[in-house]
Design a protein around this motif. Structure first.
Motif, PDB file in Angstrom:
ATOM      1  N   UNK A 104      14.544 -15.427 -44.883  1.00 36.12           N
ATOM      2  CA  UNK A 104      15.812 -16.117 -45.041  1.00 36.12           C
ATOM      3  C   UNK A 104      15.808 -17.365 -45.892  1.00 36.12           C
ATOM      4  N   UNK A 105      14.845 -17.517 -46.787  1.00 38.76           N
ATOM      5  CA  UNK A 105      14.807 -18.715 -47.627  1.00 38.76           C
ATOM      6  C   UNK A 105      14.075 -18.420 -48.932  1.00 38.76           C
ATOM      7  N   UNK A 106      14.267 -19.306 -49.888  1.00 38.40           N
ATOM      8  CA  UNK A 106      13.567 -19.173 -51.159  1.00 38.40           C
ATOM      9  C   UNK A 106      12.116 -19.596 -50.961  1.00 38.40           C
ATOM     10  N   UNK A 107      11.205 -18.807 -51.468  1.00 44.38           N
ATOM     11  CA  UNK A 107       9.783 -19.067 -51.290  1.00 44.38           C
ATOM     12  C   UNK A 107       9.200 -19.757 -52.517  1.00 44.38           C
ATOM     13  N   UNK A 108       8.151 -20.516 -52.290  1.00 44.94           N
ATOM     14  CA  UNK A 108       7.411 -21.089 -53.404  1.00 44.94           C
ATOM     15  C   UNK A 108       6.547 -19.990 -54.029  1.00 44.94           C
ATOM     16  N   UNK A 109       6.032 -20.246 -55.223  1.00 47.90           N
ATOM     17  CA  UNK A 109       5.160 -19.264 -55.876  1.00 47.90           C
ATOM     18  C   UNK A 109       3.937 -18.970 -55.015  1.00 47.90           C
ATOM     19  N   UNK A 128      13.515 -12.787 -48.989  1.00 45.49           N
ATOM     20  CA  UNK A 128      14.210 -12.922 -50.265  1.00 45.49           C
ATOM     21  C   UNK A 128      13.256 -12.542 -51.395  1.00 45.49           C
ATOM     22  N   UNK A 129      12.768 -11.309 -51.323  1.00 44.45           N
ATOM     23  CA  UNK A 129      11.836 -10.788 -52.317  1.00 44.45           C
ATOM     24  C   UNK A 129      12.296  -9.400 -52.740  1.00 44.45           C
ATOM     25  N   UNK A 130      11.990  -9.047 -53.966  1.00 44.98           N
ATOM     26  CA  UNK A 130      12.408  -7.751 -54.486  1.00 44.98           C
ATOM     27  C   UNK A 130      11.192  -6.923 -54.876  1.00 44.98           C
ATOM     28  N   UNK A 131      10.819  -5.934 -54.048  1.00 45.25           N
ATOM     29  CA  UNK A 131       9.763  -5.019 -54.474  1.00 45.25           C
ATOM     30  C   UNK A 131      10.349  -3.974 -55.420  1.00 45.25           C
ATOM     31  N   UNK A 132       9.666  -3.713 -56.497  1.00 46.09           N
ATOM     32  CA  UNK A 132      10.135  -2.730 -57.468  1.00 46.09           C
ATOM     33  C   UNK A 132       9.014  -1.745 -57.756  1.00 46.09           C
ATOM     34  N   UNK A 133       9.364  -0.473 -57.788  1.00 51.83           N
ATOM     35  CA  UNK A 133       8.402   0.563 -58.156  1.00 51.83           C
ATOM     36  C   UNK A 133       8.732   1.055 -59.548  1.00 51.83           C
TER      37      UNK A 133
END
Length: 222
Positions: A54-59, A117-122
């Protein structure tokens, strides 16, 4: 058709289509099996990543999440029976694409279950990289997945992954080797390249080695 050449191209494409219907029961190419895992894996094997939800993550946190998902992926493959999805009903390893889709299914399922808040892409078939986890433009991790039987394993680490990292404008890359036999000295060669990268550039992509070989059932081990 505007030309004889165009007509010939169409005819060549038609000839390349297999006249035999695809066997979804063995799913040799890994076309279908992973879609069920999208729904089930986070329920059958819950994995808590709520600290990142539920939040923006650091690198740094993005890398942490990717590593945690890979650790869980390794646990599922090596100790929870997920290795079975890497093999068809005839006891032959499915194609490399199956391993890539298996990783995507696990990552997507856990990201969704934990509201990350992450986008996994294949790779959809058009893009080059096998798997990418990103949060916006700044934080991207690309993952190259290779079977141990792949004859271009070393080239994949030394050249391909570096090209994909540059294409996605990131220094963060992971090279995942799925062992289904036939590794020979390729793993040692990949490790050698990594040491050379570290010596020359001070950084190198991580290498993950996962044992996806067929396991004897518990009853047969006793």
């Amino acid at each position: 058709m505007r030309s004889k050449e165009a007509f010939q191209q169409v005819m060549d494409m038609i000839r390349e289509v297999s006249p035999t219907p695809y066997d979804f029961s063995s799913d040799r190419n890994g076309e279908a099996f992973w879609t069920e895992l999208l729904k089930s894996v986070s329920q059958s094997h819950p994995f808590d990543l709520s600290n990142y939800s539920g939040r923006k993550l650091t690198s740094k946190e993005v890398i942490e999440v990717v590593h945690k998902i890979l650790e869980q992926f390794q646990e599922l493959v090596e100790h929870k029976g997920l290795w079975k999805e890497l093999w068809d009903e005839n006891g032959k390893p499915r194609k490399e694409k199956a391993s890539q889709r298996l990783l995507f299914a696990v990552a997507y399922s856990y990201c969704k279950a934990n509201n990350l808040d992450l986008t996994p892409e294949a790779d959809s078939g058009n893009g080059p990289v096998d798997f990418k986890m990103s949060q916006g433009y700044d934080s991207k991790v690309v993952v190259e997945v290779k079977l141990s039987t792949n004859t271009t394993l070393v080239h994949g680490y030394e050249k391909q992954l570096e090209i994909y990292k540059r294409a996605d404008d990131t220094d963060l890359g992971i090279f995942l080797i799925m062992d289904v036999g036939g590794i020979g000295k390729k793993y040692a060669d990949v490790q050698k390249v990594r040491r050379e990268f570290l010596a020359e550039y001070g950084q190198a992509s991580d290498i993950w080695f996962i044992d996806g070989n067929q396991k004897a059932s518990a009853s047969k081990r006793h």
